[in-house]
Design an enzyme around this catalytic site. Structure first.
Site, PDB file in Angstrom:
ATOM      1  N   TYR A 440       0.811  -1.216   0.000  1.00  0.00           N
ATOM      2  CA  TYR A 440       0.000   0.000   0.000  1.00  0.00           C
ATOM      3  C   TYR A 440       0.841   1.261   0.000  1.00  0.00           C
ATOM      4  O   TYR A 440       2.045   1.231   0.179  1.00  0.00           O
ATOM      5  CB  TYR A 440      -1.052   0.003   1.096  1.00  0.00           C
ATOM      6  N   GLU A 441       0.156   2.383  -0.265  1.00  0.00           N
ATOM      7  CA  GLU A 441       0.788   3.702  -0.451  1.00  0.00           C
ATOM      8  C   GLU A 441       1.799   3.702  -1.596  1.00  0.00           C
ATOM      9  O   GLU A 441       2.835   4.360  -1.528  1.00  0.00           O
ATOM     10  CB  GLU A 441       1.450   4.184   0.849  1.00  0.00           C
ATOM     11  N   GLY A 442       1.495   2.966  -2.637  1.00  0.00           N
ATOM     12  CA  GLY A 442       2.383   2.859  -3.781  1.00  0.00           C
ATOM     13  C   GLY A 442       3.303   1.678  -3.619  1.00  0.00           C
ATOM     14  O   GLY A 442       4.150   1.667  -2.724  1.00  0.00           O
TER      15      GLY A 442
END
Length: 595
Positions: A440-442
């Site tokens: 997550y978050e890239g």
């Protein structure tokens, strides 16, 4: 049940001895962060995280969150009470603006507490963690009226916040967002759409949830140039701050996940919900990046935090578990076998994780100090340099620290042998919880592409060139202090030369074939990370050498750990350089159908 003892002594070493926070007492917020205040705060925070929050980690994993028939979500037993204590202790408002009720202390101190929270209970830590990111996005982009309406109660923790980006058809490619915003003529908008994988999207721990939602205003340009950011509260907020009717936003379901079961990961439905534009139309991505970068730093912190707690438990197990005799002869002749910590391969796993965690903690705290300086330093040059460093190092902190953090939890499970694979020992939860940090978050692959494709070229290469100049100057200033440090500085400088060689190769070959940059991005990020960690370790080793005559064993242990990093970890840089220079030919050679 797994144990957790917050690494207060190592945090003190970094804050007082290496980063020297007291030397910044001329800057806003730093004057109040005296060594005695910091020490007292860390000690009390450590006790609370150890005694209150850690026992809830297994409970959260087993119970998970529950969506009720009316769409509300109940968090695991103990979470709500612990959250109230968390807020009463001021753990969430440490670095927030005093104008809105925050304590205004250095961000570095906030990261100390955030590490403890994530180590003790990663799923719990995501609730205040996301709120902090939402707070900063509003603080940086919203109107004064919006700040006054939402920030004070977000500061106290009475209200929490979220970020709503991902939709079923788009994750990283946010230009594909379909959620729409229709102007209402009174300054508000009606928001309609569905968002998925929204952490802390619905729960019972706060009175209100302030959702930050990316949406496209009718008639806006296609792609990311047409995305705007909106505040969409769960409950409407009156001009006097009172709560009104429920907004048309609801949790449509909870995701069944591999880990972080104690965090409510929601499908959020917006059915003509009332929202308010933050900043300018079609500038939502610029505003949301503030929260995203905050979140990426926080996720990198999660990687080191989970490795820390997993390694603590592995080391305790290794000191007690009897298995076989040491290769050099019995170390516990009065026992039927020696504890497994005598075996070099067990030591290897424990040391690999230890040097990662301590280097990652130093880098994360150093980066937090840079963020403080980017806002508070007295001269523009210092602010700009600190901002450049943050931009350059954020993808490294996110990607490298989650990659190595996951490896650290897996190694901790390996130290336990068969016991590690059994749920009752708790090691599997660390592995399961940490895996999401790489996604997550890239995803980490996206972070690597960001480093190679954007950060290296930004401002004509100013970010990395300035960083390299700092490393060179530090090496020059500290060469000749003692032979051990000299050897480590030489290795640091040699690794920097390897990074420069990789940059040159990518510059020549990435333009000719962009796949060369794509194929080498992962290894380049790891190469750059190793160079950065060598800088962090050299700074720590210098201080440890200066204090090596002290009776505190922390300094002698730090020197031993530094030697392990330079002898056994840093040489991995050569492998990463070779992989970068291998190019994309063998990576891309197979036809897609052959996979």
């Amino acid at each position: 049940m797994p144990i957790y003892n917050p690494p207060v002594r190592d945090m003190q070493f970094l804050l007082h001895d290496v980063l020297n926070l007291q030397t910044y007492s001329n800057l806003p917020g730093f004057a109040d962060a005296t060594p005695d205040v910091i020490d007292a705060f860390l000690e009390e925070s450590g006790k609370w995280h150890r005694d209150v929050l850690t026992p809830l980690n297994v409970i959260g994993d087993k119970e998970g969150c529950t969506r009720m028939p009316d769409g509300s979500v109940t968090t695991p037993t103990g979470f709500k009470d612990a959250y109230q204590q968390f807020c009463e202790n001021g753990f969430g408002s440490i670095a927030m603006d005093p104008e809105y009720g925050g304590q205004g202390l250095p961000l570095t101190l906030a990261y100390c507490v955030a590490e403890m929270t994530s180590s003790a209970n990663q799923a719990f830590g995501m609730y205040p963690g996301l709120s902090g990111g939402a707070w900063r996005a509003i603080h940086a982009n919203a109107s004064d009226e919006q700040k006054q309406k939402y920030l004070p109660k977000m500061t106290t923790g009475e209200w929490t916040g979220t970020m709503n980006l991902t939709e079923p058809q788009c994750g990283t490619d946010l230009g594909l967002i379909r959620t729409k915003a229709v102007p209402q003529g009174d300054g508000s908008y009606k928001i309609t759409g569905s968002k998925i994988w929204i952490s802390a999207g619905e729960h019972d721990m706060s009175d209100n949830i302030i959702h930050l939602v990316l949406a496209r205003i009718e008639g806006a340009p296609e792609g990311i140039k047409g995305i705007s950011l909106f505040i969409v509260p769960k409950f409407m907020v009156g001009d006097d701050g009172s709560l009104g009717d429920r907004n048309a936003v609801s949790c449509g379901g909870l995701e069944e996940k591999m880990g972080i079961h104690g965090n409510a990961t929601c499908v959020m439905n917006y059915d003509g919900a009332t929202g308010y534009l933050v900043g300018e139309e079609n500038k939502g991505m610029r505003a949301m990046f503030i929260m995203m970068n905050e979140a990426r730093m926080g996720v990198g912190l999660q990687g080191l935090a989970q490795a820390e707690v997993a390694n603590q438990n592995a080391a305790a197990f290794a000191r007690d578990r009897l298995q076989s005799r040491a290769l050099t002869g019995a170390k516990a002749p009065d026992k039927p076998a020696d504890p497994i910590i005598v075996h070099p391969d067990v030591r290897r796993m424990l040391m690999d994780t230890r040097v990662f965690v301590e280097g990652a903690r130093m880098l994360t705290f150093w980066a937090a100090l840079q963020e403080d300086l980017s806002h508070k330093a007295e001269d523009e040059g210092t602010r700009q340099k600190a901002s450049d460093f943050m931009a350059l190092l954020t993808p490294i902190i996110k990607a490298y620290q989650t990659h190595k953090g996951f490896q650290g939890t897996a190694d901790a499970m390996q130290v336990f042998g068969g016991s590690g694979y059994v749920e009752e020992w708790g090691m599997s939860q660390f592995v399961r919880d940490t895996k999401i940090t790489m996604i997550y978050e890239g995803t980490n692959g996206i972070q690597a592409l960001d480093l190679v494709g954007r950060k290296l070229m930004a401002e004509g290469g100013r970010y990395w060139q300035t960083f390299f100049a700092d490393i060179d100057q530090w090496a020059k200033d500290n060469k000749g202090l003692n032979d051990d440090l000299d050897g480590q500085i030489d290795k640091m400088v040699a690794t920097k030369a390897q990074v420069q060689e990789a940059i040159q190769w990518l510059g020549m070959n990435g333009m000719a074939n962009p796949n060369n940059a794509g194929a080498g991005a992962h290894d380049f990020l790891h190469l750059f990370a190793l160079m950065t960690y060598s800088y962090m370790w050299a700074m720590m080793a210098k201080v440890a050498h200066e204090k090596s005559g002290d009776s505190d064993p922390h300094y002698a242990n730090k020197l031993i750990t530094a030697r392990y990093f330079f002898d056994r970890v840093l040489p991995e840089a050569s492998v990463h350089l070779a992989r970068v220079k291998a190019g994309a030919d063998s990576v891309m050679a197979l036809d897609a159908e052959a996979f």
